[in-house]
Design an enzyme around this catalytic site. Structure first.
Site, PDB file in Angstrom:
ATOM      1  N   GLU A 280     -11.210   0.655  -3.986  1.00  0.00           N
ATOM      2  CA  GLU A 280     -10.546   1.124  -2.760  1.00  0.00           C
ATOM      3  C   GLU A 280      -9.271   1.866  -3.135  1.00  0.00           C
ATOM      4  O   GLU A 280      -8.998   2.083  -4.315  1.00  0.00           O
ATOM      5  CB  GLU A 280     -10.233  -0.073  -1.850  1.00  0.00           C
TER       6      GLU A 280
ATOM      7  N   ASP B 171       0.813  -1.221   0.000  1.00  0.00           N
ATOM      8  CA  ASP B 171       0.000   0.000   0.000  1.00  0.00           C
ATOM      9  C   ASP B 171       0.845   1.269   0.000  1.00  0.00           C
ATOM     10  O   ASP B 171       0.674   2.156   0.851  1.00  0.00           O
ATOM     11  CB  ASP B 171      -0.925   0.015   1.238  1.00  0.00           C
TER      12      ASP B 171
HETATM   13  C1  6LW Z   1      -5.753  -2.009   2.022  1.00  0.00           C
HETATM   14  C2  6LW Z   1      -6.782  -2.154   0.995  1.00  0.00           C
HETATM   15  C3  6LW Z   1      -6.685  -3.594   0.680  1.00  0.00           C
HETATM   16  O1  6LW Z   1      -6.032  -1.009   2.948  1.00  0.00           O
HETATM   17  O2  6LW Z   1      -5.926  -4.233   1.569  1.00  0.00           O
HETATM   18  O3  6LW Z   1      -7.426  -5.440  -0.409  1.00  0.00           O
HETATM   19  C4  6LW Z   1      -5.797  -3.370   2.629  1.00  0.00           C
HETATM   20  N1  6LW Z   1      -7.292  -4.180  -0.223  1.00  0.00           N
HETATM   21  O4  6LW Z   1      -6.604  -1.325  -0.082  1.00  0.00           O
HETATM   22  C5  6LW Z   1      -4.597  -3.707   3.417  1.00  0.00           C
HETATM   23  O5  6LW Z   1      -3.433  -3.688   2.631  1.00  0.00           O
END
Ligand code: 6LW
Length: 509
Positions: free
Chosen positions: A174, A14
């Site tokens: 996301e 991330d």
């Molecule tokens: C992160 C999100 C994700 O905050 O995993 O699967 C989380 N998506 O974007 C943790 O890395």
């Protein structure tokens, strides 16, 4: 200019990036580990130095009882008007919060909590100085990306909430970031989930709250249809423009180690140049694909890095690269620089215990081929077990240690996979001298060796398959990677001189 990916190897997911003049700063998520959110600095975008952590006090990062891969999710780092901001989520505490500092290597503020659910918060300042927040969220029953005006110092919400996007058709929209270019507001998103369907998409609008239109060439990054690449699961990008006007993306990816889609090193940080077409749509890498060796107009030439390191116990404090599992009891980690010893005080909390903080110091496993060696001062130890571990979390680890039971000293080898743990080997040794413990790794497994003072050669004691330390094999959704750790349980463990972590192809016999 050529450079190598990943730019930050080992568990470093991330990524988010910002620039101040010619200096770049990058942060990653850290989950159940402490301190939280490392900050790296670079001038050339490829060679990164860990400067410190944003969340270094328990008052900023509460991890008591945190489940594996709970805690800190994706962060965003931004710089505006002399102040750095880092916004993230502690899923184990009160959710989304922002911290700030005016000195990147100084202390960061206490968290300002934000009254908004969801994950992956980000900040954007418009030309008029108004600061906008966006993250995942649900508004009036619809899941998507929520945005509003915010005071980034206090966390106060200053406007109505708006649902600005439901993504571009993939599941789990996301990792949103908004930026402005040539009069357009761009919204980049990760979609498809962080596994093999991961991808990055982009939309744009004339107004900040939309309506957002998707790019005709989405996804702008994915290896979904590029299974033969060693790099998989690319997505969760952040953009930065360098001082020469070139755009770059940092994003996460994994390196699989063979035919099966398994990875043990965690999600790592990658870099790729971004190019813009005549209609003002970007593309990451070559048509959304990236390689281990890349070419791009770096601001400065990159050095080839060797991630081999000698972590010595001669100078205090310990290297910043070490980190703890959950909130540590600091007094249980002592450095005796005069004798060049690291003294760990173990408690009854073992490293297989759920949601707890054992006495353990972790380093990232930065590559497939590594050799790590620790030295134990046997006669100074009282611990039930102290040694070295290839450690994913409490459910997945292979341990090599000095054990003491009823006055007998031995070298032990223990494996824990899912909910099953067992000591596989126990070899009695003399109660004195230096015991060397070594883990050798490659794309197949972890091999364990030891050497007492009387011996001239290392002796192999055990093997653990690499598949036992892979994210895909874990029983709950986990987001981290395999670490190389020193640990101590129930008594005192004394480690001599330093810890040697080499990145090198090794002999496993
Ligand atoms: C992160 C999100 C994700 O905050 O995993 O699967 C989380 N998506 O974007 C943790 O890395």
């Amino acid at each position: 200019m050529l450079y190598r990916n990943p730019i930050i190897p080992g568990y470093s997911p991330d990524p988010s990036i910002c620039r101040v003049g010619e200096d770049f700063y990058l942060v990653n998520s850290t989950f159940e580990f402490f301190p939280g959110v490392p900050i790296y600095h670079s001038k050339n975008l490829v060679n990164w130095e860990l400067i410190q952590y944003c969340l270094s006090r328990p008052s900023q990062l509460y991890l008591e009882g945190c489940r594996n891969s709970g805690g800190i999710y994706a962060p965003t780092i931004r710089y505006y008007n002399g102040i750095f901001y880092m916004i993230t989520t502690n899923v184990t505490d009160k959710g989304n919060f922002v911290v700030h500092t005016d000195c990147i290597d100084g202390e960061w503020s206490e968290p300002a909590w934000i009254d908004q659910g969801g994950i992956d918060p980000s900040l954007f300042w418009d030309d008029d100085g108004i600061c906008y927040y966006c993250s995942t969220g649900v508004l009036n029953g619809t899941r998507g990306i929520v945005a509003f005006e915010i005071n980034p110092i206090t966390g106060e919400i200053l406007s109505k909430k708006h649902l600005i996007s439901e993504g571009c058709g993939g599941q789990c929209a996301e990792g949103p970031h908004i930026f402005k270019r040539n009069g357009w507001y761009y919204l980049i998103l990760a979609e498809g989930g962080t596994e093999y369907g991961h991808r990055e998409t982009i939309q744009r609008a004339k107004e900040i709250y939309g309506p957002y239109q998707p790019a005709p060439n989405n996804p702008i990054l994915t290896h979904m249809e590029y299974k033969k690449s060693e790099i998989q699961a690319t997505g969760h990008a952040d953009f930065v423009e360098d001082q020469n006007g070139n755009t770059w993306a940092v994003f996460l990816g994994i390196r699989k180690f063979g035919h099966p889609l398994l990875h043990n090193l965690g999600r790592e940080t990658f870099l790729a140049p971004v190019t813009w077409d005549l209609d003002g749509w970007p593309m990451i890498g070559k048509n959304g694909r990236v390689e281990l060796t890349m070419d791009g107009p770096l601001p400065y030439k990159a050095e080839l890095v060797d991630h081999s390191r000698w972590f010595d116990f001669k100078v205090a404090p310990l290297s910043k690269e070490w980190f703890y599992t959950r909130n540590p009891i600091k007094e249980h980690y002592q450095l005796d620089t005069k004798n060049q010893e690291l003294i760990l005080i173990g408690t009854k909390v073992t490293i297989q215990e759920e949601k707890a903080s054992p006495t353990i110091l972790n380093l990232r496993q930065p590559d497939f081929d590594t050799i790590s060696t620790a030295r134990i001062r046997v006669e100074k130890c009282t611990a039930r077990r102290c040694g070295i571990s290839a450690y994913y979390n409490n459910n997945y680890h292979y341990d090599l240690y000095l054990g003491i039971e009823n006055g007998t000293y031995y070298v032990g080898f223990y494996k824990h996979i899912h909910d099953f743990g067992m000591e596989i080997e126990r070899i009695p040794i003399a109660a004195t001298g230096i015991l060397q413990l070594q883990i050798r790794t490659n794309r197949e497994g972890y091999w364990f060796f030891y050497k007492t003072e009387e011996e001239t050669e290392f002796t192999r004691i055990g093997f653990g398959h690499i598949a036992g330390l892979c994210t895909e094999g874990t029983m709950s959704m986990t987001f981290t990677g395999t670490l190389l750790s020193l640990f101590c349980e129930d008594g005192v463990g004394v480690f001599d001189k330093g810890f040697d972590r080499k990145v090198a192809v090794c002999d496993i016999n």
